[in-house]
Scaffold this active site. Structure first.
Site, PDB file in Angstrom:
ATOM      1  N   ALA A  31       0.797  -0.975   0.040  1.00 31.34           N
ATOM      2  CA  ALA A  31      -0.098   0.009   0.026  1.00 31.34           C
ATOM      3  C   ALA A  31       1.077   1.212   0.010  1.00 31.34           C
ATOM      4  O   ALA A  31       1.932   1.421   0.486  1.00 31.34           O
ATOM      5  CB  ALA A  31      -0.897   0.079   1.191  1.00 31.34           C
ATOM      6  N   ASN A  62      -0.082   7.872  -0.418  1.00 36.68           N
ATOM      7  CA  ASN A  62      -0.497   9.353  -1.080  1.00 36.68           C
ATOM      8  C   ASN A  62      -1.386  10.199  -0.412  1.00 36.68           C
ATOM      9  O   ASN A  62      -2.444   9.556   0.157  1.00 36.68           O
ATOM     10  CB  ASN A  62      -1.032   9.175  -2.540  1.00 36.68           C
ATOM     11  CG  ASN A  62      -0.234   7.857  -3.130  1.00 36.68           C
ATOM     12  OD1 ASN A  62       1.006   8.049  -3.268  1.00 36.68           O
ATOM     13  ND2 ASN A  62      -0.884   6.900  -3.204  1.00 36.68           N
ATOM     14  N   GLU A 102      -1.312   3.337   6.893  1.00 29.69           N
ATOM     15  CA  GLU A 102      -1.149   4.370   5.600  1.00 29.69           C
ATOM     16  C   GLU A 102      -1.933   5.527   6.273  1.00 29.69           C
ATOM     17  O   GLU A 102      -1.514   6.667   5.916  1.00 29.69           O
ATOM     18  CB  GLU A 102      -1.873   3.773   4.373  1.00 29.69           C
ATOM     19  CG  GLU A 102      -1.195   2.424   3.955  1.00 29.69           C
ATOM     20  CD  GLU A 102       0.474   2.439   3.812  1.00 29.69           C
ATOM     21  OE1 GLU A 102       0.945   3.750   3.431  1.00 29.69           O
ATOM     22  OE2 GLU A 102       0.717   1.529   3.700  1.00 29.69           O
ATOM     23  N   HIS A 125       0.266   7.382   8.449  1.00 29.27           N
ATOM     24  CA  HIS A 125       1.467   8.148   7.618  1.00 29.27           C
ATOM     25  C   HIS A 125       0.726   9.741   7.306  1.00 29.27           C
ATOM     26  O   HIS A 125       1.433  10.466   6.842  1.00 29.27           O
ATOM     27  CB  HIS A 125       1.735   7.670   6.393  1.00 29.27           C
ATOM     28  CG  HIS A 125       2.846   6.615   6.352  1.00 29.27           C
ATOM     29  ND1 HIS A 125       3.803   7.031   6.987  1.00 29.27           N
ATOM     30  CD2 HIS A 125       2.960   5.398   6.145  1.00 29.27           C
ATOM     31  CE1 HIS A 125       4.860   5.885   6.718  1.00 29.27           C
ATOM     32  NE2 HIS A 125       4.092   4.926   6.193  1.00 29.27           N
TER      33      HIS A 125
END
Ligand code: BES
Ligand code: ZN
Length: 816
Positions: A251, A254, A286, A289
């Site tokens: 993964a 973005n 993710e 992040h």
């Protein structure tokens, strides 16, 4: 292809205005990017790889530009400060690769999707492609009507542009590193969910929307969980989670548009229990992040460990809070690049410090490994335990607030944590991240004195003396915890003469422990009543000592007896891995073969092959692991299990991987054909993985070869290639054919994996497997074919090969 080095760039750009005209079917684009650079330089060096530069103007005047294709650098003369630079360029997807803007399978059709980390943005548009050059990106995309365009921000408008074309405009992103840029074009199904101000969508291939429901619901809980933990709201109005069939990684975070390999986002109603946990944890990683990495970004790639380790720790902590029933703590230790893998990799002389210096772009992906993820995460966990979770949280929150929309270094986190904890922590923390390796503590009892001695742990002899580590030591003495900072080489502690001592309770510290004499005896006696993490610590340490020579096989067998009856995933999986490796390595050591088969058979019998009503949720994961191990270890069992293949559509998904291997091992040509057909028609990635791994475990060399040939034929999904090759190499039936095949195909695989770091992982796994039968051939092949993207993996693989060779040559004396 060499890439521009992440060397010094003095110029800065605060906003890119980027226009792309994308021919969706041809996979080509014409682009135009505009910006006003700031900074002292007279020339402007941009990163640009694989793009054709058509024109460049500064302040409206055409300028002479220089394109250094080898270094991937576009140089422009800059005249006045603040002048607008405009560059027109053309790009195309590179068939086969998974970086930059690439084409990927998507339902019946395809998708164009971007992967920019670490250095893919420069393959989409010329830019300053380094993490410390944050800029807003204001995107416009013109493409055929009937397509959806997804980017970091929420589409602002879509207007007809004549001739069946539509212009999609996006508001500027927040200031962000270029590696977080996202563009996806295609047709999607969706699940939508609002979380407070944030619109959450899961975008899937057509027809699979329903499989996104679990991720959508999870993402809402995760967003809320992190907003609370960090004390900072998620800064964008939307968050998209996209399922991307071909993905170089699991993964990618973005900003506002996270991509996932299908299997890490989509959950069918009958998915295996593992799938749910994996989706939850991957999503949590993710989303973590979005703050740690996206809002605050490492200044250079040298600190990428901090990015990944922190997200890994958060993934586990939040999962422990929100999905305890799926046993996320086990996964923290066992996952790819988890703590167990980190211990293993860090025992090698070829390991690297957590904070590693990377000089060239092709080195960046290679350090996304078990050290940067697993060891770093364990060190952060150790600090969290040392400071206490609430002080740790406050430190993190301060750090994020202090550096938002900017860049930071590891030292900045230490400082914030130190402030929150009331004492500086750099001196304690830095040796763990700046020095390779980790300590082992030798513990002995001398009357009422517990004597501790620390040294660097190594699986190959010959390590010299090294400075001691500052170990935040926790020890359990007769059930009561004691804490001390163990900074010297030796430490004596007074304990009762009859004490039962366990060092590192909870397996929180990143060190191993070897107990002498009576300490080992007493601990074995107390093991059944201790928490699972403590049994795990022993199983992991003593398994490793078999390879380093720090403890004999007889100690390990005693440990196995003491663990009898323990059916915890964490312990059983750890032991199974050790026994599987040994059994593979020492085919003619009957003691090892017997122990391995017996252990796995007994544990599987205790779990049962069929689901039982009311069993704990994590049991399915245990069943999968045990059945998958046993079917590889024991051909008789494989024959039995193969019969379940007939039930496939109704079969418990947790059993499918093992049943596919069983069918392949024992089903001859008919079996191979069954799986091949299954692979062709499999609807979920989980099934596809079961089928292609099964094919790797075919029963004859000819069939193994036929399986490998599916790779150049394009039948094996690109993201599965590494695993499939490694599985054929582990399959005894592949012994004679895998290496000759690889000699002809490694160049092609290198090409496919370009920029992803996957070649390094593959070579690391392969070399000890194929090298054991033909060490000289394998070594000389890699001498003649140095793969720059596999340097680290090769070094580690060769070292493991040496360890295996040594063990094998001494097995008659060691494993009786
Ligand atoms: N940032 C990484 C993806 C990545 C890795 C990009 C290496 C470039 C080079 C992402 O956050 C990540 O860590 N993905 C993991 C899954 C995660 C749940 C541990 C992966 O891809 O395996
Ligand atoms: Zn990550």
């Amino acid at each position: 292809m060499p890439l521009a080095s992440p060397g010094p760039a003095s110029a800065e750009i605060s906003e890119y205005r980027l226009e792309l005209k994308v021919d969706f079917d041809a996979g080509r684009w014409l682009g135009r990017v505009e910006f006003e650079p700031r900074g002292p330089s007279r020339t402007l060096d941009l990163d640009s790889v694989g793009l054709e530069i058509r024109t460049a103007t500064v302040g409206g005047r055409a300028v002479d530009f220089r394109l250094d294709a080898t270094e991937g650098r576009l140089s422009l003369p800059i005249v006045g400060a603040g002048e607008t630079v405009t560059i027109e360029f053309a790009g195309a997807v590179h068939p086969g690769q998974l970086i930059g803007l690439y084409r990927c399978r998507h339902g019946e059709g395809h998708l164009l999707t971007a992967q920019c980390e670490p250095v893919g943005a420069r393959r989409i548009f010329p830019c300053l492609d380094r993490p410390d050059r944050k800029a807003r990106i204001r995107l416009r995309v013109r493409t055929a009507s009937g397509l959806e365009v997804v980017s970091n921000t929420r589409e602002e408008s879509a207007t007809a542009a004549g001739g069946d074309l539509v212009d999609h405009a996006f508001p500027p992103t927040p200031p962000m590193a270029t590696y977080l840029f996202y563009l996806g074009i295609g047709r999607f199904d969706r699940v939508e969910a609002e979380e407070g101000r944030v619109a959450v969508r899961v975008l899937t291939p057509p027809g699979r929307g329903a499989a996104g429901a679990y991720a959508a619901a999870s993402a809402r809980r995760i967003l809320a969980g992190f907003e609370e933990y960090f004390g900072i709201p998620y800064p964008l109005p939307k968050l998209d989670l996209l399922a991307v069939a071909d993905h170089a990684f699991g993964a990618m975070e973005n900003w506002g548009a996270i991509t996932f390999r299908d299997s890490r986002l989509l959950v069918e109603t009958d998915s295996e229990s593992f799938a749910r946990r994996d989706v939850f944890e991957t999503t949590a990683h993710e989303i973590a992040h979005q703050w740690f990495g996206n809002l605050v970004t490492m200044e250079t790639w040298d600190d990428v460990w901090l990015n990944e380790s922190f997200a890994s720790l958060m993934e586990t902590r939040l999962s422990q809070r929100l999905i305890p029933e799926l046993d996320p703590l086990s996964d923290y230790f066992l996952r790819v690049s988890g703590a167990l893998a980190a211990f293993d990799g860090d025992s090698l002389g070829s390991t690297h410090p957590v904070r590693a210096h990377v000089a060239r772009p092709e080195e960046i992906s290679q350090i996304f490994d078990e050290i940067s993820y697993g060891k770093g995460c364990a060190i952060l966990g150790m600090l969290e335990a040392y400071l206490g979770p609430e002080r740790f949280r406050r430190g993190v929150s301060t750090y994020l607030d202090r550096f938002r929309y900017a860049n930071a270094r590891t030292e900045d986190l230490w400082e914030a944590l130190g402030e929150a904890g009331g004492e500086p922590i750099a001196a304690m923390a830095n040796p763990w991240i700046d020095r390779p390796g980790h300590p082992v503590i030798d513990a002995a009892l001398d009357g009422a004195t517990l004597r501790l001695r620390q040294r660097r742990y190594s699986t190959l002899p010959g390590a010299g003396e090294e400075a001691p580590w500052p170990i935040p030591l926790v020890l359990d003495v007769d059930g009561a915890p004691r804490r001390t900072l163990f900074t010297g080489r030796e430490l004596d502690l007074e304990v009762p003469r009859s004490a039962t001592v366990h060092l590192n309770p909870g397996a929180v510290g990143f060190y191993r422990v070897r107990y002498e004499g009576v300490l080992f005896d007493r601990l074995l006696g107390a093991l059944a009543d201790r928490p699972v993490t403590d049994r795990f610590a022993l199983a992991s340490d003593y398994g490793s000592f078999l390879f380093s020579g720090d403890a004999p096989w007889s100690d390990y067998v005693r440990l196995l007896r003491a663990l009898e009856g323990a059916n915890d995933l964490l312990v059983v999986d750890t032991v199974t891995r050790t026994l599987q490796t040994l059994a593979w390595l020492l085919a003619d050591a009957p003691a090892v073969q017997d122990e391995a088969r017996r252990y796995v058979a007994e544990r599987l019998a205790a779990v049962g092959l069929r689901q039982r009503p009311g069993e704990a949720l994590g049991t399915g994961i245990l069943r999968e692991r045990l059945a998958s191990a046993r079917v590889r270890l024991d051909e008789g069992f494989a024959r039995e299990l193969a019969e379940l293949y007939a039930e496939w559509p109704r079969l418990d998904p947790d059993l499918r991987p093992a049943v596919a291997v069983a069918r392949a091992r024992t089903g001859g040509v008919a079996g191979w054909n069954d799986l091949r057909r299954g692979l062709r028609s499999s609807l979920t990635e989980g099934d596809a993985i079961a089928f292609d791994r099964g094919l790797a475990w075919s029963g004859t060399p000819e069939q193994v070869l036929a399986t490998l040939e599916l790779i150049p034929a394009g039948t094996i999904p690109r993201g599965h290639i590494g695993v499939i090759v490694a599985q054929t190499a582990a399959n005894p039936a592949g012994r004679t054919v895998v290496w000759p095949w690889l000699e002809r195909h490694l160049d092609g695989i290198d090409e496919t994996f370009r920029g992803s770091g996957q070649l390094s992982t593959l070579v690391e796994r392969l070399v000890p497997l194929v090298g054991l039968d033909r060490p000289r051939e394998v070594r000389s092949y890699f001498d003649a074919h140095p793969y720059p993207e596999a340097i680290r993996g090769l070094r580690k693989g060769l070292e493991r090969l040496a360890i295996y060779e040594r063990l094998r040559s001494r097995h008659a004396e060691l494993f009786r």
